[in-house]
Design a protein around this motif. Structure first.
Motif, mmCIF file in Angstrom:
data_model
loop_
_atom_site.group_PDB
_atom_site.id
_atom_site.type_symbol
_atom_site.label_atom_id
_atom_site.label_comp_id
_atom_site.label_asym_id
_atom_site.label_seq_id
_atom_site.Cartn_x
_atom_site.Cartn_y
_atom_site.Cartn_z
ATOM 1 N N ILE A 123 76.037 7.606 18.409
ATOM 2 C CA ILE A 123 74.914 7.346 19.576
ATOM 3 C C ILE A 123 74.063 8.490 19.549
ATOM 4 O O ILE A 123 74.335 9.776 19.616
ATOM 5 N N ARG A 124 72.673 7.874 19.420
ATOM 6 C CA ARG A 124 71.607 9.017 19.354
ATOM 7 C C ARG A 124 70.437 8.661 20.222
ATOM 8 O O ARG A 124 70.229 7.332 20.840
ATOM 9 N N VAL A 125 69.838 9.453 20.799
ATOM 10 C CA VAL A 125 68.436 9.268 21.666
ATOM 11 C C VAL A 125 67.658 8.789 20.852
ATOM 12 O O VAL A 125 67.444 9.479 19.519
ATOM 13 N N LEU A 126 66.957 7.644 20.759
ATOM 14 C CA LEU A 126 65.907 6.860 19.891
ATOM 15 C C LEU A 126 64.727 7.810 19.961
ATOM 16 O O LEU A 126 64.202 8.295 21.253
ATOM 17 N N GLU A 127 64.109 7.979 18.866
ATOM 18 C CA GLU A 127 62.979 8.817 18.686
ATOM 19 C C GLU A 127 61.620 7.623 18.339
ATOM 20 O O GLU A 127 61.788 6.395 17.943
ATOM 21 N N HIS A 174 57.083 2.393 25.545
ATOM 22 C CA HIS A 174 57.147 3.069 26.831
ATOM 23 C C HIS A 174 58.833 3.572 27.119
ATOM 24 O O HIS A 174 58.889 4.774 27.721
ATOM 25 N N GLN A 175 59.535 2.845 26.628
ATOM 26 C CA GLN A 175 61.042 3.161 26.883
ATOM 27 C C GLN A 175 61.654 4.303 25.791
ATOM 28 O O GLN A 175 62.339 5.168 26.285
ATOM 29 N N ILE A 176 61.269 4.430 24.649
ATOM 30 C CA ILE A 176 61.676 5.275 23.517
ATOM 31 C C ILE A 176 60.795 6.599 24.336
ATOM 32 O O ILE A 176 61.684 7.613 23.946
ATOM 33 N N SER A 177 59.827 6.649 24.424
ATOM 34 C CA SER A 177 59.135 8.068 24.962
ATOM 35 C C SER A 177 59.633 8.668 26.165
ATOM 36 O O SER A 177 59.610 9.730 26.526
ATOM 37 N N SER A 178 60.417 7.856 26.862
ATOM 38 C CA SER A 178 61.229 8.120 28.170
ATOM 39 C C SER A 178 62.131 9.120 28.090
ATOM 40 O O SER A 178 62.618 9.939 28.696
ATOM 41 N N GLY A 179 62.702 9.158 26.598
ATOM 42 C CA GLY A 179 63.802 9.989 26.377
ATOM 43 C C GLY A 179 65.155 9.407 26.861
ATOM 44 O O GLY A 179 66.346 10.035 26.430
ATOM 45 N N LEU A 180 65.417 8.076 27.469
ATOM 46 C CA LEU A 180 66.404 7.460 27.846
ATOM 47 C C LEU A 180 66.976 6.597 27.076
ATOM 48 O O LEU A 180 68.231 6.003 27.113
ATOM 49 N N ASP A 233 62.127 5.376 33.082
ATOM 50 C CA ASP A 233 62.288 5.965 34.483
ATOM 51 C C ASP A 233 61.759 4.978 35.286
ATOM 52 O O ASP A 233 60.371 4.577 35.213
ATOM 53 N N ASN A 234 62.277 4.692 36.562
ATOM 54 C CA ASN A 234 61.658 3.444 37.670
ATOM 55 C C ASN A 234 60.572 4.338 38.099
ATOM 56 O O ASN A 234 59.533 3.557 38.699
ATOM 57 N N PHE A 235 60.321 5.611 38.170
ATOM 58 C CA PHE A 235 59.267 6.203 38.603
ATOM 59 C C PHE A 235 58.068 6.300 37.834
ATOM 60 O O PHE A 235 57.019 6.353 38.303
ATOM 61 N N PRO A 276 60.631 11.373 40.049
ATOM 62 C CA PRO A 276 61.381 11.014 38.576
ATOM 63 C C PRO A 276 62.928 11.572 38.580
ATOM 64 O O PRO A 276 63.274 12.260 39.342
ATOM 65 N N GLY A 277 63.606 10.882 37.614
ATOM 66 C CA GLY A 277 64.725 11.351 37.404
ATOM 67 C C GLY A 277 65.901 10.728 38.521
ATOM 68 O O GLY A 277 67.113 11.345 38.594
#
Length: 378
Positions: A123-127, A174-180, A233-235, A276-277
């Protein structure tokens, strides 16, 4: 099985530091670069106590922050820190903190978050470099194998997948750039083409081949990414103007979310992020067809729950379009709990159209759609 190790550092405010403040949108963050030699895979949480006399163009104030996270980059001697903080005044800004030396710490706590997957998977954080791969997995899974979309739109599946690959670009980015956003990679994946092996993977879809079936497009997804769990992030809300191409590609997408919103009776103030967070928004759960049935989606979901909970997030919200996803997210591992906050069935749902007639806008699809909120903190 890969371990994620966490190192807690207290009193990180000691030592020399250079602070530069720059206003940027509504970000409230500190970015810090420090030098620390650790093996790859370590995550370092820094408990920053108090920073005095932070200079601003028009004011001087102080900053108090909570638990911070340092994630080891590709360079073994470099750690990159992105943390969230609230300033004691209203100006939203970005702080850049450079530590000239690593501060002393008081204690070390090691915590492993295990994926539960076989050792061949990671499992990795997507880039950003994974964006096309993630988009292809999401569109292929939805266009060809969802219980909703190929039933509503059975014609021109390949062409819709090609258009979707492009129109989903903003949502995926948008989702990948969130780091989540997380992905599962097959470390033993066998490339089909030499060119793919040379580059670490490649997508070979040809938009001119409108007669391609799902099997052919799957064969052309020659990369080791096999499952994705996209999140943001919902924020940091989605820009609905930029979502229009995707909403056009899947016309029922917007109305389905609208129905879920109509049946959601919660007070937004009771759950939405106030900063955030706090709350993770999940949007796109997809596993490639040739890796389904291995429990990957469930393990990835549980890993994300534990990971973001350890980082201080209080909840995750997800809209589920399949029975398997509904089951996983309504039955989280302890100590978390989930609630179905909104739901309807595509076959039985009816509404009044502009002519005053009662219609079933989501037939012939037969699927229960559920919005789930997972409580990570009570």
């Amino acid at each position: 099985m890969r371990e994620v190790r966490r190192l807690i550092l207290d009193n990180a405010s000691h030592g020399e530091r250079t602070l530069m403040a720059a206003r940027e949108n509504h970000a409230r963050s500190i970015e810090s670069l420090v030098s620390l030699r650790l093996p790859p895979g370590w995550i370092v949480d820094v408990q920053l106590g108090h920073v005095d006399a932070v200079s601003w163009p028009h004011s001087t104030s102080s900053l108090t922050s909570g638990l911070k996270e340092l994630v080891l980059t590709d360079s073994i001697s470099s750690l990159h820190l992105v943390v969230l903080s609230f300033l004691s005044f209203s100006v939203a800004a970005q702080l850049i903190v450079t530590f000239s030396s690593l501060p002393e710490y008081q204690h070390i706590h090691i915590m492993a978050i295990e994926s539960g997957l076989p050792s061949r998977y990671e499992i990795r954080v997507l880039e950003s470099k994974h964006q096309d791969w993630a988009s292809a997995i999401v569109m292929h899974s939805n266009i060809f194998h969802s219980p909703v979309w190929p039933v509503l739109y059975p014609e021109g599946l390949a062409e819709r997948a090609y258009v979707g690959l492009s129109s989903a670009g903003y949502l995926v980015e948008h989702q990948i750039s969130s780091g989540l956003s997380l992905g599962v990679f097959d470390k033993e994946y066998q490339f089909k083409n030499p060119e793919s092996a040379a580059t670490g993977g490649k997508l070979y879809w040809d938009s001119k081949d409108k007669g391609a079936d799902g099997g052919k497009l799957l064969d052309q997804m020659d990369f080791p990414l096999v499952s994705v769990a996209l999140a943001y992030d919902n924020f940091n809300h989605l820009d609905m103007e930029k979502m229009k191409p995707l909403l056009t590609t899947l016309p029922a997408f917007g109305p389905i979310y609208g129905v879920l919103a109509k049946f959601d009776k919660r007070d937004p103030a009771a759950w939405e992020a106030k900063g955030p967070g706090e709350v993770v928004m999940r949007n796109a759960t997809s596993t490639r067809r040739d890796y389904e049935g291995k429990g990957i989606m469930k393990k990835l979901a549980h890993y994300m729950m534990r990971d973001v909970a350890a980082k201080g997030w209080r909840g995750i919200q997800i809209e589920c379009f399949s029975d398997a996803v509904i089951h996983v997210w309504t039955n989280p591992p302890a100590p978390y709990r989930s609630e179905e906050v909104s739901q309807f069935h595509t076959w039985s749902y009816e509404e009044e159209n502009e002519k005053g007639e009662m219609v079933h806008p989501f037939r012939p699809a037969k699927q229960r759609i559920v919005k789930v909120y997972c409580y990570l903190k009570e």
